[in-house]
Design an enzyme around this catalytic site. Sequence first.
Site, PDB file in Angstrom:
ATOM      1  N   SER A 124       2.970  24.595   4.998  1.00  0.00           N
ATOM      2  CA  SER A 124       4.188  24.031   5.296  1.00  0.00           C
ATOM      3  C   SER A 124       4.192  22.359   5.772  1.00  0.00           C
ATOM      4  O   SER A 124       5.206  21.930   5.717  1.00  0.00           O
ATOM      5  CB  SER A 124       5.064  24.751   6.198  1.00  0.00           C
ATOM      6  OG  SER A 124       4.245  24.995   7.392  1.00  0.00           O
ATOM      7  N   LYS A 168      11.712  27.520  12.717  1.00  0.00           N
ATOM      8  CA  LYS A 168      11.456  26.261  12.581  1.00  0.00           C
ATOM      9  C   LYS A 168      12.731  25.174  12.834  1.00  0.00           C
ATOM     10  O   LYS A 168      12.545  24.479  13.629  1.00  0.00           O
ATOM     11  CB  LYS A 168      10.762  25.982  11.215  1.00  0.00           C
ATOM     12  CG  LYS A 168       9.329  26.451  11.141  1.00  0.00           C
ATOM     13  CD  LYS A 168       8.909  26.216   9.580  1.00  0.00           C
ATOM     14  CE  LYS A 168       7.428  26.668   9.606  1.00  0.00           C
ATOM     15  NZ  LYS A 168       7.054  26.504   8.062  1.00  0.00           N
TER      16      LYS A 168
END
Length: 812
Positions: A691, A734
């Site tokens: 990511s 996140k």
Amino acid sequence: MIDDREILTPQPAPPSPDVVRELPILPLTQTVLFPGTAITVLLTSPAAIGAVETVQGSGSTVVALTQRAITDTSEEPGNLYSLGVEAEVARVLALPDGALSVLLIGRWRVMVEAVDRRVDVLVGRVTVAPVAPVAPNQLVRPRTVLLELLEQVVALSRTLSPRLLATAYATADLQLLADLVASELPLSVPQRQQLLELLPVDQRLAAVTLLLTEERELLRREQARPGARKTRASRQQADAEPFSLPSLEHEPALREGTKEDVDHLHALLAAACLPRAVQLRADEELNRLDLLPPGSPDYAVVRTYLQWLATLPWQATPSKTIDLRAAAQILDDHHYGLRKVKDRILEQLAVRKLVGGDQAGSILCFVGPPGVGKTSLGRAMAAALGRPFVRVALGGVHDEAEIRGHRRTYVNALPGRIIKAMREAGTLNPVFMLDEIDKLGSDMRGDPTAALLEVLDPEQNRAFSDHYLDVPYDLSQVLFVTTANSLEEVEDALVDRLEVIELPGYTEEEKIAIARRFLIGRQIGANGLSATPITIPTATIRQLTRTYTFEAGVRGLERELGALCRKVARRIAEGRSYPRRIDPRLLPSLLGPERFDYGLQLKEDEIGVATGMVWTTHGGDILQVEIGVVEGKGSLLLTGQLGEVMQESAQAALSFTRVNAKRLGIDPRRFEKIDIHVHLPEGGVPKDGPSAGITVVCALVSALTGRKLKRTIAMTGEVTLRGRVLPVGGIREKVLGAYRAGIMHVIVPAKNKPELLEELPRNVQRNLQCTYVTMLDEVLPVAFVENPLDFPWKPRKRSPKPAPKNAEALPS
């Protein structure tokens, strides 16, 4: 101590009972010496060896006293019986290890009035025990009955010698006859001591006669059932209780006690409403129990088995009508947030309400980090359904028998944890939680996961087989719920039987709300501050969650709140002043320095530093990706304890940058003259995953072009060589971690948009700007202060060389 008994002829007449003498005390362990018999004992203790050495060679006697218990202070005077036997030390043999083998000949009973310790020897003041005379004609019949019984016992026994019978017939003294038979019967030490202390001759003969009767009947039953034979040694060891005359019952009384047991169990089994197959098995075992003697080892085994059958639930408790509104209220009262999880639970309850049976619905598996409320959700489900709740912790279970139980052929066998929990529930349809299924192990004793496959399969658990019960048990009406921290270690076959519901960690706002609604009041009451309540404002709770805890759940937060309450409670108890409002500035003085740090946005825009979003088991956070460019030979250096996937992601980012160097304003030839260093701070923490792809690209382009990145923007997304941005996991955590760090603008993959819109709290959605991208060309204009795509690289044109001044003009 080892003894080897011998049978002797009657001894000389004893001294007068009025004479008081001092004799050495010889402590005996696990044996009793009777008058008129001889035993060989092995002596190892200092007191016993000292007593023998005192009289050895002098022809004197010692007093043989049996110890009450075997302890470190066994030879203390208080641990010795007060009645023993005066014995002659006939033979002494010294062994190489320092022990003595001694032959003792019992003479007569003596009473010990006092015991003194003289160095290593115990010396007692003793008198001969008086014996009341009995007319010989009164004991003729008892002697005849005793000898007849002894003859029958010797004929049946495999351990008693015919020599005993011959010696008994030749013994005219009835006292010696009773002692002789008592010394040969398989009795425990307390029973032998009681017979030794039984002074009246007629009572002693009666007691020995009753013991012979019991031994005869036991030997007869053993011969009728060879498989149930019990050796003399095992009977002696198992008979732990000392006997008394009233407890010596005849066979009819024993059979009457057995009948009462059978009748009681029959009534319990009748009230249990057993299924037909189980009832047939119970009747078979009842008939077997009725034939077994109470002293048989199988008697206790069969009786325990029938008690388990009688106490297990075989009928379901009628469930109350499911009220979904009330169920939703119960779930809200027990837990804050977790809307998706609660909706799925209510769907499960709705299906059961509509179907009208207990077989509908799937098996739920709550998966999430510790402390997020997985176990308490099961309790809330039970409360909403009005059913009992039972929980079985599977952490550390390695033996299949823990689930299925042991077969009854094993000593002390019992059912497995499933059946034990069902008996605890008391109904056939409880809410049954299997906690921590990911902590199961396996070894040579079997794989408990394989046993759970049958438990959690609706097609198989209608006839669950426990090894101990050995009859089908219906688990189809049980509402099973399982929990796990992670499914990586769970077998696929087991996961296939579960409907997995992810429980993400709580957000900061959710933790604050949980603390205000549940935790603060609980800790104030638990620490005795109800009469003098304190105030913990929201700012303090927020500071606790950020700098004193690092978790997905709220257990650590509750511990810190409890620590605050204890600090205040101590001051109140000591009569000192205490803060009634705990502000954030007081936390260092009460709890010490801050223990954790969380990411914060940079103070200014920088070159070569991009802010990425990361996911951890404790929640989301931000992390800066740093790029350093130095002169070199075109190598790539990766540091920060990066995993294999993240290293590959950095390689892909570099390849994309080189392929698109001209468009990004980078001289393609420069890559051959520099080394690129990619570093992610906090090198002690392992990092992995794809990511960080777009974050590495942005930091790399910034370092190579010298253009600054915006400090107010955080990003996440996997990058491909073609510049496509792919979706990532943990997007909710996140984004919330970035929001906590003060980031107000995030760049995320477009395919993560539906998940964010569904799971992101409304207040965060209102305050946070999200840019959804599918290509890197959409990222660069947003992330950079100056879009590098607006400044493509162009090679410099070479100017022509000037002609020499003295060159001649060419002819036309």
